[in-house]
Design an enzyme around this catalytic site. Structure first.
Site, PDB file in Angstrom:
ATOM      1  N   SER A 124       1.094  -1.287  -0.081  1.00 40.12           N
ATOM      2  CA  SER A 124      -0.039   0.007   0.174  1.00 40.12           C
ATOM      3  C   SER A 124       0.756   1.044   0.111  1.00 40.12           C
ATOM      4  CB  SER A 124      -0.964  -0.243   1.218  1.00 40.12           C
ATOM      5  OG  SER A 124      -1.836   0.974   1.293  1.00 40.12           O
TER       6      SER A 124
ATOM      7  N   SER B  36       3.242  -1.434   4.164  1.00 38.77           N
ATOM      8  CA  SER B  36       3.385  -0.257   3.616  1.00 38.77           C
ATOM      9  C   SER B  36       4.406   0.007   2.599  1.00 38.77           C
ATOM     10  CB  SER B  36       3.607   0.636   4.705  1.00 38.77           C
ATOM     11  OG  SER B  36       4.860   0.656   5.343  1.00 38.77           O
ATOM     12  N   ASP B  37       4.390   1.060   2.146  1.00 44.00           N
ATOM     13  CA  ASP B  37       5.699   1.345   1.150  1.00 44.00           C
ATOM     14  C   ASP B  37       6.579   2.059   2.304  1.00 44.00           C
ATOM     15  OD1 ASP B  37       7.461   2.140  -0.777  1.00 44.00           O
ATOM     16  OD2 ASP B  37       6.332   2.939  -2.185  1.00 44.00           O
ATOM     17  N   ALA B  38       7.708   2.373   1.962  1.00 40.86           N
ATOM     18  CA  ALA B  38       8.780   2.775   2.834  1.00 40.86           C
ATOM     19  C   ALA B  38       7.884   4.060   3.695  1.00 40.86           C
ATOM     20  CB  ALA B  38       9.971   3.344   2.151  1.00 40.86           C
TER      21      ALA B  38
END
Length: 562
Positions: free
Chosen positions: A243, A290-292
């Site tokens: 996401s 999550s993305d970074a």
């Protein structure tokens, strides 16, 4: 220890986990044995940078994360030894993740393989599947069990510096064919695939590392593009979804036409996009990461520690990275204490994390010795598959004056104008191998010195060679004539009226937007030495240009074709 009512684990028996009774029991027992801090730490993936020898493992033992993302050195044995030790010392097996994206993102001790855009140019799904199998087998050999690929983004906005070479182009059919083949090949080899970047990148030409990007499609348009791709991935059993820090205003406004700024909330911190759309409407049952978490795509929208809490509330099961673990744990504990984050949501996330580990067989890992595993690196058949990809990908976009093939007899004196290989990850620009490769074949090559006159009368051929693959924080990739030439007057100088001239892009495929009159243009997609040699073969007529452009290299400009 957990003292709340047991959470149902029935969903772990379903796709994509498909756990049997033994694995479900392991998840339940493992969760029951975790203390309060340990269960929260299972929801984090920690980044590991620097030489393997510098990692004692003490920090990982202290933090007890659910996973690590290793940024690898070229020493495969040191890396495998480090990861084996971390797994042996972990109370709960670790998810070990990487970005298996090919080209300069290939593992430095493994086979260098083409990136997705190059594979899309070849457009041979059998080759994509084989390259993906090679990537996964070699990643498993060193200890990786999770990859943040394939990329489902659509190369719609040609100015996008963050999609381009990381994805399979602009055609949804081609993207679906190759991305699903990659995901399936990864998971058959024991590496969990993670499709990204939810809810879909590529219609905004900005970079979510620097700001929240916006998917501007209507929901009807979204369904025919990204909805189709993500539904296909889910039907195929993909184990995880990333996401990202991308807004989808059309979905939010379905429920609230007056949503205001909330319509532009990043998916990573949006319950609507992550839970209601991805979990609810699309029916995804796997793990969401999550993305970074400290990219400006989310930290420009809300404070960093608050964002970690919001990611969990939104429906992310794991958080990628933390620059201050004590700060982030404190924020999550505070949210649990005041009820803004529920214990049930944490338990749900924890079960999916442990469920993914069990689905990968980490609860009964029987590792071979590292020496035996590393013997599988760079095998001849892997090198042959990669070589086939590099040789077949170069795409002759145009050659209006019939320049190709070139030869060392007719085009002996060559002026090469290049800014080198530009990569924020790798530091200062890297020199191209192309000059030396050409010299070995009898060409006399001079590399242009920025800011000096261009003596076209001294040369039989001018080659512009650009090496800019899609990588983070570029903001924009374009043909920067001023930077390339080093002087504003030279930036306006054009050579093709005086001497045969061509441009080769070893990366970003859209430079004709800034040089529509360039008479000969080649897209090669990858900056690797292997691709540079393959392009030279094609330019000399030793091999045909076989690549089929997976994007519109003319950027919609009619005149660029001539």
């Amino acid at each position: 220890m957990m003292d709340r009512p047991a959470v149902s684990l029935d969903h772990l028996r379903l796709a994509p986990f498909n756990l049997d009774d033994e694995a479900v029991a392991w998840v339940a027992n493992m969760a029951a044995g975790l203390d309060a801090d340990a269960r929260l730490m299972q929801l984090f993936v920690i980044g590991m940078h620097g030489p393997a020898a510098n990692w004692s493992g003490d920090e990982i033992k202290r933090l007890r994360p659910g996973g690590v993302m290793r940024f690898f050195s070229a020493d495969g044995m040191a890396e495998a030894t480090l990861l084996d030790r971390l797994q042996d010392e972990a109370d709960v097996p670790l998810l070990v993740s990487a970005d298996l994206e090919g080209s300069r993102m290939s593992l430095p001790f493994a086979t260098t393989v083409p990136n997705p855009l190059a594979l899309a140019a070849v457009d041979d799904v059998t080759l994509t599947r084989e390259i993906s199998r090679v990537m996964a087998d070699e990643a498993r050999a060193v200890g990786v069990n999770w990859s943040y690929t394939p990329v489902l983004d659509i190369n719609a906005a040609f100015r996008s510096a963050i999609v381009a070479t990381r994805g399979y182009g602009s055609d949804v059919d081609r993207i679906e064919t190759h991305a699903m083949a990659q995901a399936d090949a990864f998971q058959r080899a024991g590496v969990a695939a993670c499709v990204k970047h939810w809810p879909g990148e590529g219609f905004d030409d900005r970079d979510q590392h620097l700001l929240t990007t916006v998917n501007s499609l209507s929901m009807e348009e979204w369904e025919t593009r990204f909805g189709r791709l993500y539904r296909s991935a889910i039907a195929g059993g993909v184990m995880s979804v990333m996401s990202a820090h991308i807004a989808l205003p059309a979905f939010v406004r379905e429920g609230d036409p007056q949503a205001g700024i909330e319509a532009f909330r990043p998916a990573s911190v949006s319950r609507g996009l992550t839970t209601e759309l991805l979990r609810g409407r699309l029916g995804f049952n796997g793990l969401i990461v999550s993305d970074a978490s400290e990219m400006a795509g989310v930290t420009s929208f809300m404070a960093t520690a608050e964002a970690k809490v919001e990611m969990l509330r939104a429906g992310c099961d794991m958080i990628l990275f933390s620059q201050d673990m004590d700060r982030d744990l404190k924020a999550i504990k505070s949210a649990l204490a005041d009820g803004t984050l529920s214990e049930d949501r944490v338990d749900e996330a924890l079960m999916r994390v442990l469920g993914l580990k069990a689905a990968l067989g980490l609860h009964k890992d029987r590792r071979e010795p590292a020496t035996d595993r590393l013997a599988r690196l760079r095998r001849p058949e892997a090198q042959a598959a990669a070589s086939s990809g590099f040789q077949r990908a170069p795409t002759l976009v145009k050659d209006v004056e019939g320049l190709f093939p070139i030869s060392s007899e007719r085009h002996r004196r060559v002026l090469l104008i290049t800014g080198g290989i530009v990569s924020p990850i790798h530091g200062a620009p890297i020199l191209l191998a192309l000059p030396d490769l050409m010299r070995k074949r009898g060409f006399k090559v001079d590399v242009y010195e920025s800011g000096t006159p261009v003596p076209t009368g001294d040369y039989d051929l001018v080659l512009y060679a650009l090496g800019e693959e899609t990588l983070l924080t570029r903001g924009r990739i374009f043909l920067d004539w001023l930077r390339l030439m080093g002087d504003f007057r030279l930036a306006m100088r054009r050579t093709w009226h005086e001497v045969p001239t061509a441009m080769i892009s070893f990366g970003y495929p859209y430079y004709l937007y800034d040089a529509p009159r360039m008479p000969a243009y080649v897209n090669a997609y990858c900056t690797s030495d292997e691709m540079q040699e393959a392009v030279l073969d094609c330019m000399m007529g030793l091999r045909a240009f076989e690549g089929r452009s997976p994007v519109d290299p003319f950027c919609g400009l009619e005149d660029a074709r001539f």
